[in-house]
Scaffold this active site. Structure first.
Site, mmCIF file in Angstrom:
data_model
loop_
_atom_site.group_PDB
_atom_site.id
_atom_site.type_symbol
_atom_site.label_atom_id
_atom_site.label_comp_id
_atom_site.label_asym_id
_atom_site.label_seq_id
_atom_site.Cartn_x
_atom_site.Cartn_y
_atom_site.Cartn_z
ATOM 1 N N GLU A 196 130.858 143.040 -26.838
ATOM 2 C CA GLU A 196 132.379 142.737 -26.383
ATOM 3 C C GLU A 196 133.132 143.491 -27.286
ATOM 4 O OE1 GLU A 196 136.260 140.809 -26.389
ATOM 5 O OE2 GLU A 196 135.001 141.236 -28.120
ATOM 6 N N GLU A 197 132.928 143.473 -28.575
ATOM 7 C CA GLU A 197 133.963 144.167 -29.549
ATOM 8 C C GLU A 197 134.016 145.535 -29.618
ATOM 9 O OE1 GLU A 197 135.863 142.363 -31.021
ATOM 10 O OE2 GLU A 197 134.927 140.341 -31.324
ATOM 11 N N HIS A 305 139.407 138.542 -36.544
ATOM 12 C CA HIS A 305 138.678 139.806 -37.249
ATOM 13 C C HIS A 305 139.044 139.808 -38.477
ATOM 14 C CE1 HIS A 305 138.338 142.083 -33.175
ATOM 15 N NE2 HIS A 305 137.698 140.929 -33.111
HETATM 16 CO CO CO Z 1 136.841 140.006 -31.476
HETATM 17 ZN ZN ZN Z 2 136.217 137.839 -29.231
#
Ligand code: CO
Ligand code: ZN
Length: 333
Positions: A196-197, A305
């Site tokens: 996803e990142e 993050h």
């Molecule tokens: Co993220």
């Molecule tokens: Zn996320």
């Protein structure tokens, strides 16, 4: 939930290296689904069949991966240069620690001459220092991937702090919803997605295969409640955030309103979310194959993050409740 989130955050899993997280999730959901598969990209998909009439195909997604670093080159003195795996913020990374797949741990240094008050460090200013005297002793090679370290810590007031609460908090919500969901008319795919990142890479193909009519991502979102923080309405501890819009998704108002209705009926705390910078797996799932009605339940998270992300367990609990309340009843749009 606290123990589950702790277990999940303590596992190593930067994008493309989700194996250990996937193994843990698979063990946690043992016996709860009608089928569990892993697709070629590495997405873990647990499907629960619907019972009764009026069911729809619903896909839920929470991502297994976390942000990290990848070795780009190593200088003659053994300082390791890196580039990002996902949305790394150099300011958050500087001064921290990074652990590589082989277990090697290094300090993240910043070129001191650039450490001026007016200079925000970039990735080019950072390096990883393993404390070695020469390049030959460096324990990693070009292409090796690492993840940031940030120990799970319980804070006062039902809050927790850790690395990778993005999106292990969301993974915990899906696992817990699968445990608590007794009966549902819907055929539900619990999708634990990869990469996803790196740009929502796992979720689209997974949705293409399952062909859902309705998709919901469960992921963290930023909050607007910190000093000079983002300008947004979401606050830590104010409940599950029902997304209205982010950079990749304008939530279908029928689905948004249904989520609000279900939260209200179940007396669950909720808030509405507009996120100006950020996307979730829902953005890709809505566009897979012929398209789907898409929404997102967000978990408010401070310092997304950073190695010290902070969430409120009450918000996580509300997200589980909202998901279960929504899936337990017919979805009429
Ligand atoms: Co993220
Ligand atoms: Zn996320």
């Amino acid at each position: 939930m606290k123990q589950l989130i702790q277990k999940l955050t303590e596992v190593y899993g930067p994008s493309g290296h989700e194996d250990a997280v996937r193994d843990l999730v698979r063990a946690e959901i043992q016996g709860l689904a009608d089928s569990v598969t892993i697709d070629p990209l590495g997405n873990l998909i647990a499907i629960r069949k619907g019972k009764g009439r009026g069911g729809r195909k619903v896909a839920l997604a929470a991502h297994l991966d976390e942000i990290g670093l990848i070795v780009s080159h190593i200088d003659a003195r053994g300082f390791v240069r890196v580039t990002n795996v996902g949305g790394v913020r150099p300011l958050y990374a500087a001064g921290g620690r990074v652990r590589f797949t082989n277990g090697a741990i290094g300090a993240i240094g910043v070129e001191t001459r650039r450490e001026r008050p007016d200079h925000i460090p970039t990735l080019n200013d950072l390096y990883v220092d393993f404390g070695v005297a020469r390049a030959a002793d460096v324990p990693v090679r070009v292409g090796d991937v690492g993840a940031f370290m940030g120990a799970f810590t319980v804070l006062p007031g039902g809050r927790v702090m850790s690395k990778s609460l993005d999106d292990r908090a969301g993974v915990a919500v899906l696992i817990e919803a699968l445990r608590r969901l007794k009966t549902s008319p819907h055929e539900v795919a619990f999708m634990f997605t990869v990469q996803e990142e790196l740009g929502l890479r796992g979720a689209g193909p997974a949705a293409f295969t399952f062909e859902p009519e309705i998709v919901l991502a469960v992921d963290v979102t930023a909050t607007g409640d910190t000093p000079n923080g983002a300008r947004m309405a979401v606050a830590l501890g104010a409940g599950a955030a029902i997304k209205a819009k982010d950079t990749g998704l304008l939530v279908d108002p029928r689905l948004r309103d249904l989520l609000v209705k279900r939260a209200t009926e179940a007396r669950l705390p909720y808030q509405l979310e507009v996120l100006e910078g950020g996307r979730t797996d829902a953005a890709e799932m809505q566009l897979a194959r012929g398209g789907a009605v898409a929404g997102c339940i967000s978990i408010p998270c401070r310092y997304v993050h950073a190695p010290s992300e902070v969430v409120d367990l009450g918000d996580v609990e509300a997200a589980v409740g909202l998901l279960v309340a929504t899936l337990s009843k017919p979805i009429e749009l």
